[in-house]
Every structure is written in structure tokens, then in C-alpha cells.
Design a protein around this motif. Structure first.
Motif, mmCIF file in Angstrom:
data_model
loop_
_atom_site.group_PDB
_atom_site.id
_atom_site.type_symbol
_atom_site.label_atom_id
_atom_site.label_comp_id
_atom_site.label_asym_id
_atom_site.label_seq_id
_atom_site.Cartn_x
_atom_site.Cartn_y
_atom_site.Cartn_z
ATOM 1 N N MET A 1 -25.068 6.297 -1.241
ATOM 2 C CA MET A 1 -23.723 6.123 -0.686
ATOM 3 C C MET A 1 -23.774 5.793 0.807
ATOM 4 S SD MET A 1 -20.498 8.774 -0.551
ATOM 5 C CE MET A 1 -20.299 8.761 -2.327
ATOM 6 N N LEU A 2 -24.681 6.450 1.542
ATOM 7 C CA LEU A 2 -24.790 6.217 2.975
ATOM 8 C C LEU A 2 -25.137 4.762 3.263
ATOM 9 C CD1 LEU A 2 -24.821 7.243 5.865
ATOM 10 C CD2 LEU A 2 -27.204 7.951 5.518
ATOM 11 N N GLU A 3 -26.035 4.212 2.462
ATOM 12 C CA GLU A 3 -26.424 2.815 2.657
ATOM 13 C C GLU A 3 -25.237 1.886 2.423
ATOM 14 O OE1 GLU A 3 -29.718 -0.448 1.001
ATOM 15 O OE2 GLU A 3 -29.724 1.634 0.273
ATOM 16 N N TRP A 4 -24.446 2.192 1.379
ATOM 17 C CA TRP A 4 -23.272 1.369 1.064
ATOM 18 C C TRP A 4 -22.243 1.444 2.182
ATOM 19 C CZ3 TRP A 4 -18.162 3.091 -0.568
ATOM 20 C CH2 TRP A 4 -17.324 2.020 -0.915
ATOM 21 N N VAL A 5 -21.994 2.646 2.706
ATOM 22 C CA VAL A 5 -21.056 2.810 3.816
ATOM 23 C C VAL A 5 -21.556 2.052 5.034
ATOM 24 C CG1 VAL A 5 -20.076 4.472 5.448
ATOM 25 C CG2 VAL A 5 -20.166 5.030 3.011
ATOM 26 N N THR A 6 -22.853 2.172 5.321
ATOM 27 C CA THR A 6 -23.442 1.483 6.466
ATOM 28 C C THR A 6 -23.292 -0.025 6.333
ATOM 29 O OG1 THR A 6 -25.070 3.263 6.733
ATOM 30 C CG2 THR A 6 -25.544 1.173 7.817
ATOM 31 N N ASN A 7 -23.589 -0.551 5.150
ATOM 32 C CA ASN A 7 -23.503 -1.992 4.921
ATOM 33 C C ASN A 7 -22.064 -2.485 5.000
ATOM 34 O OD1 ASN A 7 -26.269 -2.170 4.549
ATOM 35 N ND2 ASN A 7 -26.138 -1.957 2.323
ATOM 36 N N THR A 8 -21.128 -1.675 4.501
ATOM 37 C CA THR A 8 -19.718 -2.072 4.529
ATOM 38 C C THR A 8 -19.203 -2.174 5.961
ATOM 39 O OG1 THR A 8 -19.295 -1.020 2.380
ATOM 40 C CG2 THR A 8 -17.384 -1.483 3.769
ATOM 41 N N ILE A 9 -19.515 -1.175 6.777
ATOM 42 C CA ILE A 9 -19.088 -1.210 8.175
ATOM 43 C C ILE A 9 -19.815 -2.325 8.929
ATOM 44 C CG2 ILE A 9 -19.067 0.057 10.362
ATOM 45 C CD1 ILE A 9 -18.665 2.615 8.796
ATOM 46 N N GLY A 10 -21.105 -2.499 8.611
ATOM 47 C CA GLY A 10 -21.891 -3.525 9.295
ATOM 48 C C GLY A 10 -21.411 -4.931 9.009
ATOM 49 N N SER A 11 -20.988 -5.169 7.759
ATOM 50 C CA SER A 11 -20.579 -6.522 7.369
ATOM 51 C C SER A 11 -19.096 -6.801 7.594
ATOM 52 C CB SER A 11 -20.920 -6.764 5.894
ATOM 53 O OG SER A 11 -20.226 -5.844 5.056
ATOM 54 N N MET A 12 -18.254 -5.771 7.466
ATOM 55 C CA MET A 12 -16.810 -5.967 7.541
ATOM 56 C C MET A 12 -16.190 -5.423 8.830
ATOM 57 S SD MET A 12 -15.847 -4.999 3.573
ATOM 58 C CE MET A 12 -14.106 -5.402 3.790
ATOM 59 N N GLY A 13 -16.935 -4.644 9.587
ATOM 60 C CA GLY A 13 -16.431 -4.139 10.850
ATOM 61 C C GLY A 13 -15.228 -3.224 10.687
ATOM 62 N N TYR A 14 -14.188 -3.464 11.471
ATOM 63 C CA TYR A 14 -13.002 -2.607 11.458
ATOM 64 C C TYR A 14 -12.271 -2.659 10.123
ATOM 65 C CZ TYR A 14 -13.934 -2.861 16.455
ATOM 66 O OH TYR A 14 -14.549 -2.809 17.686
ATOM 67 N N VAL A 15 -12.274 -3.834 9.495
ATOM 68 C CA VAL A 15 -11.655 -3.959 8.163
ATOM 69 C C VAL A 15 -12.394 -3.068 7.167
ATOM 70 C CG1 VAL A 15 -11.146 -5.526 6.249
ATOM 71 C CG2 VAL A 15 -10.817 -6.288 8.609
ATOM 72 N N GLY A 16 -13.701 -3.005 7.315
ATOM 73 C CA GLY A 16 -14.494 -2.139 6.444
ATOM 74 C C GLY A 16 -14.165 -0.672 6.641
ATOM 75 N N ILE A 17 -13.902 -0.270 7.886
ATOM 76 C CA ILE A 17 -13.517 1.116 8.168
ATOM 77 C C ILE A 17 -12.181 1.436 7.516
ATOM 78 C CG2 ILE A 17 -12.913 2.764 9.982
ATOM 79 C CD1 ILE A 17 -14.851 1.267 11.830
ATOM 80 N N VAL A 18 -11.216 0.521 7.648
ATOM 81 C CA VAL A 18 -9.910 0.712 6.989
ATOM 82 C C VAL A 18 -10.101 0.857 5.483
ATOM 83 C CG1 VAL A 18 -7.685 -0.345 6.466
ATOM 84 C CG2 VAL A 18 -8.638 -0.559 8.762
ATOM 85 N N PHE A 19 -10.903 -0.026 4.907
ATOM 86 C CA PHE A 19 -11.154 -0.013 3.467
ATOM 87 C C PHE A 19 -11.799 1.292 3.016
ATOM 88 C CE2 PHE A 19 -14.357 -0.993 0.120
ATOM 89 C CZ PHE A 19 -13.475 -1.205 -0.941
ATOM 90 N N LEU A 20 -12.816 1.733 3.734
ATOM 91 C CA LEU A 20 -13.533 2.951 3.353
ATOM 92 C C LEU A 20 -12.654 4.194 3.486
ATOM 93 C CD1 LEU A 20 -16.979 2.234 5.049
ATOM 94 C CD2 LEU A 20 -16.548 2.374 2.587
ATOM 95 N N MET A 21 -11.867 4.260 4.542
ATOM 96 C CA MET A 21 -11.008 5.424 4.735
ATOM 97 C C MET A 21 -9.854 5.434 3.737
ATOM 98 S SD MET A 21 -12.369 7.415 6.809
ATOM 99 C CE MET A 21 -10.998 8.553 6.971
ATOM 100 N N PHE A 22 -9.418 4.256 3.312
ATOM 101 C CA PHE A 22 -8.424 4.188 2.240
ATOM 102 C C PHE A 22 -9.005 4.756 0.956
ATOM 103 C CE2 PHE A 22 -6.646 1.877 -1.409
ATOM 104 C CZ PHE A 22 -5.307 2.219 -1.287
ATOM 105 N N LEU A 23 -10.217 4.335 0.622
ATOM 106 C CA LEU A 23 -10.880 4.854 -0.581
ATOM 107 C C LEU A 23 -11.154 6.343 -0.460
ATOM 108 C CD1 LEU A 23 -13.520 2.126 -1.563
ATOM 109 C CD2 LEU A 23 -11.271 2.545 -2.575
ATOM 110 N N GLU A 24 -11.496 6.800 0.748
ATOM 111 C CA GLU A 24 -11.803 8.221 0.958
ATOM 112 C C GLU A 24 -10.629 9.103 0.573
ATOM 113 O OE1 GLU A 24 -11.724 11.960 3.341
ATOM 114 O OE2 GLU A 24 -10.513 10.178 3.739
ATOM 115 N N ASN A 25 -9.422 8.607 0.778
ATOM 116 C CA ASN A 25 -8.240 9.382 0.424
ATOM 117 C C ASN A 25 -7.924 9.306 -1.065
ATOM 118 O OD1 ASN A 25 -6.331 10.513 2.836
ATOM 119 N ND2 ASN A 25 -7.707 8.912 3.547
ATOM 120 N N LEU A 26 -8.393 8.269 -1.727
ATOM 121 C CA LEU A 26 -8.177 8.155 -3.172
ATOM 122 C C LEU A 26 -9.275 8.853 -3.950
ATOM 123 C CD1 LEU A 26 -7.017 4.438 -3.604
ATOM 124 C CD2 LEU A 26 -5.609 6.501 -3.455
ATOM 125 N N PHE A 27 -10.507 8.770 -3.437
ATOM 126 C CA PHE A 27 -11.669 9.354 -4.103
ATOM 127 C C PHE A 27 -12.404 10.242 -3.106
ATOM 128 C CE2 PHE A 27 -10.970 5.030 -5.719
ATOM 129 C CZ PHE A 27 -10.656 5.309 -7.034
#
Length: 203
Positions: A1-27
Motif C-alpha cells: 500500500m505504501l508503494e501505491w500511495v507513494t506512486n500516486t502522489i509522485g505521479s499525480m501530485g496534489y490531485v493524487g493527494i485529493v484522490f487518496l484522501m477521498f478514498l481514505e474517507n470511504l475505505f
């Protein structure tokens, strides 16, 4: 999971943070205690801006609160009271108890509950349900949710920034704290159930 989070933030930047935190509240198994300190570490490396990290994390978290809020709105208090009268005896729960909780949350104390609830791991996701159940107005819900969320996101981001490459220690520190909160809540619930059960036997 850590690798996926790292890659998402690395590739998508701020949009990736929004996306991950949205999912964090759902799951909830996707923890903010990993996402935001990692983003804070990105700030320390010079790859991200701290203000935009906090803004992105807060936005994603607030967006993720809406599904739970509207889920609460779909549940009518009358149905919950009926369920409590039918099945709640196993938990010494009655429709009167449901009405008391709804009343407590509805009479402005819900504002405090939402604001503080957004600061507690494990609870912050689900505090939106009673807000929806009690038909908490959208403006206060958004205000107090945002207030608590910004404090929480800022804390995690700053911890990641300060700790640098050791940002994972944030989760190590917060993990036991979260466990203490849950033990306190579960213990309080058990005491409540046992106390009411003993009172019923004494009648």
C-alpha cells in the motif's frame, strides 16, 4: 500500500493527494496517517508546497465525508427507533435511547461532535453519519468538518515535514493513541450495557 500511495502522489501530485484522501474517507483501511506525512515529506524534499498539500488533503477529506453524510440522511430516525425496539433488547437499546442520542446531536452539540470527531482516527470517517441522520444543516456540517479536518491534515503534514524520511514514525505514534480511543469507547459501551442489564434484573 505504501508503494501505491507513494506512486500516486509522485505521479499525480496534489490531485493524487485529493484522490487518496477521498478514498481514505470511504475505505478507512487507507490511512491518512500514511498519506499526509508522506506528502509532508515531499514538501521537505522541495517537491511540493506545504499550503497546497494541506489544501489538497483537506479538500479530499471533506469530499469523502459527503457520501457518509447522505447515507445518514437516507436512514429515517423512525426506522432506527423501530429497529431498536425490535432487536435492541440484546444491547439494552430502546427507541427512547435513539431519540435521546438524536436530540443530543441535533441541539447544537452536533457541531462540537463533528469538529472533534474529525480529529479522532477511526471515528473521523463515520461522524458524518449521525450528522446526516439528524439532518444537520449543510453549512454548519461543512464548517465544523472543515475546521477539524484542516487541524488534522495540518498536523499530519507538518509531522511528515519535520520527520523527513522518518515520516512513517507518525503512524507508529498515532497507532497506539487510536487504539486507546477505541478501547475507551468500547469499554464505555460495555459498561453501559452491563449497567442497564443489571438494572433490568433488579426490577
Amino acid at each position: 500500500m505504501l508503494e501505491w500511495v507513494t506512486n500516486t502522489i509522485g505521479s499525480m501530485g496534489y490531485v493524487g493527494i485529493v484522490f487518496l484522501m477521498f478514498l481514505e474517507n470511504l475505505f478507512p483501511p487507507i490511512p491518512s496517517e500514511i498519506i499526509m506525512p508522506l506528502a509532508g515529506f515531499g514538501v521537505a524534499q522541495g517537491n511540493l508546497n506545504l499550503g497546497l498539500v494541506i489544501l489538497s488533503g483537506s479538500l479530499g477529506s471533506i469530499l469523502g465525508a459527503f457520501p457518509w453524510y447522505y447515507l445518514g440522511r437516507t436512514v429515517k430516525a423512525e426506522k432506527l427507533e423501530s429497529w431498536a425496539d425490535r432487536y435492541g433488547r440484546w444491547l439494552t437499546l430502546s427507541s427512547k435511547d435513539v431519540r435521546r442520542v438524536v436530540s443530543w446531536f441535533a441541539h447544537r452539540r452536533g457541531n462540537l461532535a463533528v469538529g472533534l470527531g474529525r480529529l479522532v482516527p477511526g471515528i473521523r470517517t463515520y461522524i458524518s453519519i449521525p450528522a446526516g441522520l439528524t439532518r444537520m444543516p449543510m453549512v454548519p456540517f461543512l464548517f465544523y468538518s472543515t475546521l477539524g479536518t484542516v487541524v488534522w491534515i495540518s498536523f499530519l503534514s507538518l509531522m511528515g515535514y519535520v520527520l523527513g524520511a522518518n515520516y512513517e514514525r507518525v503512524r507508529t505514534v498515532l497507532g497506539p493513541a487510536s487504539g486507546v480511543v477505541w478501547l475507551f469507547l468500547i469499554g464505555g459501551f460495555i459498561v453501559l450495557v452491563v449497567t442497564r442489564w443489571l438494572r433490568q434484573l433488579a426490577r
